[in-house]
Design an enzyme around this catalytic site. Structure first.
Site, mmCIF file in Angstrom:
data_model
loop_
_atom_site.group_PDB
_atom_site.id
_atom_site.type_symbol
_atom_site.label_atom_id
_atom_site.label_comp_id
_atom_site.label_asym_id
_atom_site.label_seq_id
_atom_site.Cartn_x
_atom_site.Cartn_y
_atom_site.Cartn_z
ATOM 1 N N ASN A 32 55.234 2.141 -19.370
ATOM 2 C CA ASN A 32 56.294 2.862 -18.648
ATOM 3 C C ASN A 32 57.569 2.014 -18.545
ATOM 4 O OD1 ASN A 32 55.748 0.998 -16.674
ATOM 5 N ND2 ASN A 32 55.516 2.468 -15.006
ATOM 6 N N PHE A 34 58.305 -0.617 -16.835
ATOM 7 C CA PHE A 34 58.721 -1.125 -15.518
ATOM 8 C C PHE A 34 59.081 -2.610 -15.630
ATOM 9 C CE2 PHE A 34 57.121 -2.771 -11.214
ATOM 10 C CZ PHE A 34 58.399 -2.755 -10.679
ATOM 11 N N LYS A 89 48.319 2.280 -7.014
ATOM 12 C CA LYS A 89 48.079 3.459 -7.860
ATOM 13 C C LYS A 89 47.898 3.047 -9.326
ATOM 14 C CE LYS A 89 50.615 7.273 -5.716
ATOM 15 N NZ LYS A 89 51.824 8.099 -5.900
ATOM 16 N N THR A 90 48.746 2.133 -9.779
ATOM 17 C CA THR A 90 48.663 1.714 -11.185
ATOM 18 C C THR A 90 47.305 1.116 -11.479
ATOM 19 O OG1 THR A 90 51.033 1.381 -11.373
ATOM 20 C CG2 THR A 90 49.658 0.130 -12.901
ATOM 21 N N TYR A 143 48.062 -5.938 -5.070
ATOM 22 C CA TYR A 143 47.682 -6.436 -6.393
ATOM 23 C C TYR A 143 46.216 -6.864 -6.405
ATOM 24 C CZ TYR A 143 47.987 -9.232 -10.698
ATOM 25 O OH TYR A 143 47.797 -9.751 -11.958
ATOM 26 N N TYR A 157 31.422 2.949 -13.660
ATOM 27 C CA TYR A 157 31.390 3.786 -14.869
ATOM 28 C C TYR A 157 30.360 3.245 -15.861
ATOM 29 C CZ TYR A 157 35.137 7.193 -14.250
ATOM 30 O OH TYR A 157 35.890 8.264 -13.839
ATOM 31 N N THR A 173 48.938 -17.499 -16.831
ATOM 32 C CA THR A 173 49.239 -17.654 -18.254
ATOM 33 C C THR A 173 50.746 -17.602 -18.449
ATOM 34 O OG1 THR A 173 47.140 -16.608 -18.807
ATOM 35 C CG2 THR A 173 48.790 -16.656 -20.542
ATOM 36 N N ARG A 184 57.818 -15.608 -11.929
ATOM 37 C CA ARG A 184 56.682 -16.518 -11.830
ATOM 38 C C ARG A 184 57.158 -17.945 -12.067
ATOM 39 N NH1 ARG A 184 52.328 -12.985 -15.175
ATOM 40 N NH2 ARG A 184 54.231 -12.050 -15.993
HETATM 41 P P1 NAD Z 1 53.994 -7.911 -17.427
HETATM 42 O O1 NAD Z 1 54.596 -7.461 -16.161
HETATM 43 O O2 NAD Z 1 54.855 -8.626 -18.422
HETATM 44 O O3 NAD Z 1 53.313 -6.700 -18.200
HETATM 45 C C1 NAD Z 1 52.796 -5.554 -17.568
HETATM 46 C C2 NAD Z 1 53.161 -4.338 -18.415
HETATM 47 O O4 NAD Z 1 52.605 -3.157 -17.808
HETATM 48 C C3 NAD Z 1 54.672 -4.112 -18.509
HETATM 49 O O5 NAD Z 1 55.030 -3.819 -19.845
HETATM 50 C C4 NAD Z 1 54.915 -2.905 -17.592
HETATM 51 O O6 NAD Z 1 56.057 -2.170 -17.938
HETATM 52 C C5 NAD Z 1 53.609 -2.149 -17.772
HETATM 53 N N1 NAD Z 1 53.301 -1.252 -16.650
HETATM 54 C C6 NAD Z 1 53.345 -1.533 -15.320
HETATM 55 N N2 NAD Z 1 52.989 -0.457 -14.594
HETATM 56 C C7 NAD Z 1 52.694 0.529 -15.494
HETATM 57 C C8 NAD Z 1 52.282 1.878 -15.373
HETATM 58 N N3 NAD Z 1 52.075 2.428 -14.160
HETATM 59 N N4 NAD Z 1 52.087 2.604 -16.500
HETATM 60 C C9 NAD Z 1 52.289 2.065 -17.715
HETATM 61 N N5 NAD Z 1 52.697 0.791 -17.903
HETATM 62 C C10 NAD Z 1 52.896 0.026 -16.800
HETATM 63 O O7 NAD Z 1 52.732 -8.817 -17.028
HETATM 64 P P2 NAD Z 1 51.709 -9.650 -17.938
HETATM 65 O O8 NAD Z 1 51.776 -11.056 -17.509
HETATM 66 O O9 NAD Z 1 51.888 -9.306 -19.364
HETATM 67 O O10 NAD Z 1 50.330 -9.061 -17.405
HETATM 68 C C11 NAD Z 1 49.578 -8.124 -18.153
HETATM 69 C C12 NAD Z 1 48.261 -7.855 -17.438
HETATM 70 O O11 NAD Z 1 47.513 -9.059 -17.283
HETATM 71 C C13 NAD Z 1 48.424 -7.272 -16.042
HETATM 72 O O12 NAD Z 1 47.429 -6.303 -15.806
HETATM 73 C C14 NAD Z 1 48.208 -8.465 -15.146
HETATM 74 O O13 NAD Z 1 47.713 -8.091 -13.886
HETATM 75 C C15 NAD Z 1 47.187 -9.266 -15.936
HETATM 76 N N6 NAD Z 1 47.246 -10.696 -15.578
HETATM 77 C C16 NAD Z 1 48.242 -11.505 -16.049
HETATM 78 C C17 NAD Z 1 48.280 -12.846 -15.682
HETATM 79 C C18 NAD Z 1 49.331 -13.785 -16.203
HETATM 80 O O14 NAD Z 1 49.326 -14.953 -15.795
HETATM 81 N N7 NAD Z 1 50.214 -13.414 -17.089
HETATM 82 C C19 NAD Z 1 47.307 -13.357 -14.821
HETATM 83 C C20 NAD Z 1 46.324 -12.494 -14.346
HETATM 84 C C21 NAD Z 1 46.285 -11.178 -14.747
HETATM 85 N N1 UDP Z 2 56.393 -20.924 -7.059
HETATM 86 C C1 UDP Z 2 57.366 -21.876 -6.821
HETATM 87 N N2 UDP Z 2 58.639 -21.620 -7.239
HETATM 88 C C2 UDP Z 2 58.997 -20.488 -7.896
HETATM 89 C C3 UDP Z 2 57.997 -19.512 -8.148
HETATM 90 C C4 UDP Z 2 56.703 -19.758 -7.701
HETATM 91 O O1 UDP Z 2 57.089 -22.934 -6.256
HETATM 92 O O2 UDP Z 2 60.173 -20.349 -8.249
HETATM 93 C C5 UDP Z 2 55.016 -21.217 -6.629
HETATM 94 C C6 UDP Z 2 54.319 -20.067 -5.883
HETATM 95 O O3 UDP Z 2 54.566 -20.165 -4.500
HETATM 96 C C7 UDP Z 2 52.852 -20.350 -6.231
HETATM 97 C C8 UDP Z 2 52.912 -20.948 -7.617
HETATM 98 O O4 UDP Z 2 54.252 -21.400 -7.809
HETATM 99 O O5 UDP Z 2 52.303 -21.294 -5.334
HETATM 100 C C9 UDP Z 2 52.561 -19.969 -8.729
HETATM 101 O O6 UDP Z 2 53.342 -18.811 -8.505
HETATM 102 P P1 UDP Z 2 53.376 -17.594 -9.528
HETATM 103 O O7 UDP Z 2 54.207 -16.532 -8.898
HETATM 104 O O8 UDP Z 2 53.750 -18.088 -10.875
HETATM 105 O O9 UDP Z 2 51.841 -17.136 -9.640
HETATM 106 P P2 UDP Z 2 50.690 -16.821 -8.553
HETATM 107 O O10 UDP Z 2 51.103 -17.295 -7.186
HETATM 108 O O11 UDP Z 2 50.524 -15.357 -8.613
HETATM 109 O O12 UDP Z 2 49.555 -17.608 -9.063
#
Ligand code: NAD
Ligand code: UDP
Length: 312
Positions: A32, A34, A89-90, A143, A157, A173, A184
């Protein structure tokens, strides 16, 4: 295989599309937009084995696919807290709709879960057997609890309808294609450093995380999807087992960027987990997976990416 990647235009989703196409699959990215962007996929636009669908996973959709990777969900705290009801919801309706599709067409489905299911963990480091310590009514709950329900739906399921599920618990990541304004810590620090601004350290900076490079994450995700066997439906942590503080992250980045980085302290957000680090034995034993990219190497590649897009 014909593969659906929800959240395919996001940071992880776009790298997953690249990997699946190079493995020879046909890929549909659904998003979508976002937090994702078409530019993350623009290099794939003319391929006959790739298509993009603009769609929101809270609404049902009918497609015929063999594999579903359900990644749709904003991942950065600033984005998932922007509209917390929509975030729930997502995760919940998105998982329901994708599981419904899996059940209808017999597709295998992987849910992108998170280390946030462990909350502010009372067990350290975190193995898959730990049930977590999540505040159900805090800022991060939309979240964390959304992802916990998504895991519950996957399991139900599986047991009730025999759906072929995989659950990956992703730890922090980072890498190229994180958005400049993602919020992040890794992208914030790199963008601030390259702009000559002080790095915003929340709290004292003694909180820890373990950071994994995107290529290693995608490798673990694909290995988990391909795994067969009676335990294949159980959650698997994919993350780095190397724990560092946010101040240590500043020091490592300083060495890579080659300057003495200035910091400015900002208030620690509510419910910010104090410690987090992955136990990765299960991924090693079951998937033959381990991270290949050191933090220095991964950060160097990520700095190069941000340097290029900020110079443009
Ligand atoms: P991101 O925000 O870059 O990507 C999320 C994508 O989902 C975006 O393209 C966004 O537009 C799309 N999206 C959001 N809501 C939507 C909806 N209702 N319908 C359709 N598309 C929608 O984040 P990411 O880092 O690429 O994360 C991807 C997935 O991995 C997520 O589910 C996230 O929770 C999970 N995850 C990521 C990390 C990380 O460190 N990157 C860690 C833990 C879990
Ligand atoms: N954080 C920070 N400065 C920033 C952004 C995040 O010190 O500009 C800290 C945040 O408080 C957390 C850690 O870095 O303790 C990782 O944050 P992030 O949002 O990357 O991921 P998450 O908290 O979801 O693991």
């Amino acid at each position: 295989m014909r593969v659906l990647v929800t959240g395919g235009a996001g940071f992880l989703g776009s790298h997953l599309c690249d990997r699946l196409l190079s493995d020879g699959h046909d890929v549909i990215a659904l998003d979508n937009f976002f937090t994702g962007a078409k530019k993350n996929l623009s290099h794939l636009a003319n391929r006959p084995d790739f298509e993009i669908i603009r769609h929101d996973v809270v609404n049902p959709i009918l497609l015929e696919v063999d594999w579903i990777f359900n990644l749709a969900c904003p991942a950065s705290p600033i984005h998932y807290q922007h509209n917390p009801v929509k975030t729930v919801k997502t995760s919940v309706m998105g998982a329901l709709n994708m599981l419904g599709m899996s059940k209808r067409v017999g597709a295998r489905i992987l849910q992108a879960s998170t280390s946030e299911v462990y909350g502010d963990p009372a067990v350290h480091p975190q193995p898959e057997s730990y049930w977590g310590n999540v505040n159900p009514i805090g800022l991060r709950s939309c979240y964390d609890e959304g992802k916990r329900v998504a895991e519950t739906l996957m399991m139900d399921y599986h047991h009730q309808n025999g759906v072929d599920i995989r659950i990956i618990r992703i730890f922090n990541t980072y890498g190229p294609r994180m958005a400049v304004g993602d919020g992040r810590v890794v992208s914030n620090f790199i963008v601030q450093a390259l702009r000559g601004e002080p790095l915003t350290v929340y709290g004292e900076g003694s909180q820890t995380r373990s950071f994994l490079y995107v290529e290693d994450l995608i490798d673990g995700m694909v290995k988990l999807m391909a795994r067969e066997g009676p335990d294949a439906h159980e959650p698997v942590n994919v993350g780095s087992p190397h724990e560092i503080t946010m101040l240590e992250l500043v020091t490592t980045l300083g060495k890579i960027i080659g300057s003495d980085l200035k910091i400015v302290h900002r208030p620690l957000p509510a419910d910010d987990p104090v410690r987090r680090c992955a136990v990765t034995e299960r991924a090693r034993e079951r998937l033959g997976w381990q991270p290949k990219t050191s933090l220095e190497e991964g950060l160097t590649r990520t700095v190069a990416y941000f340097r290029e897009i900020l110079d443009r």
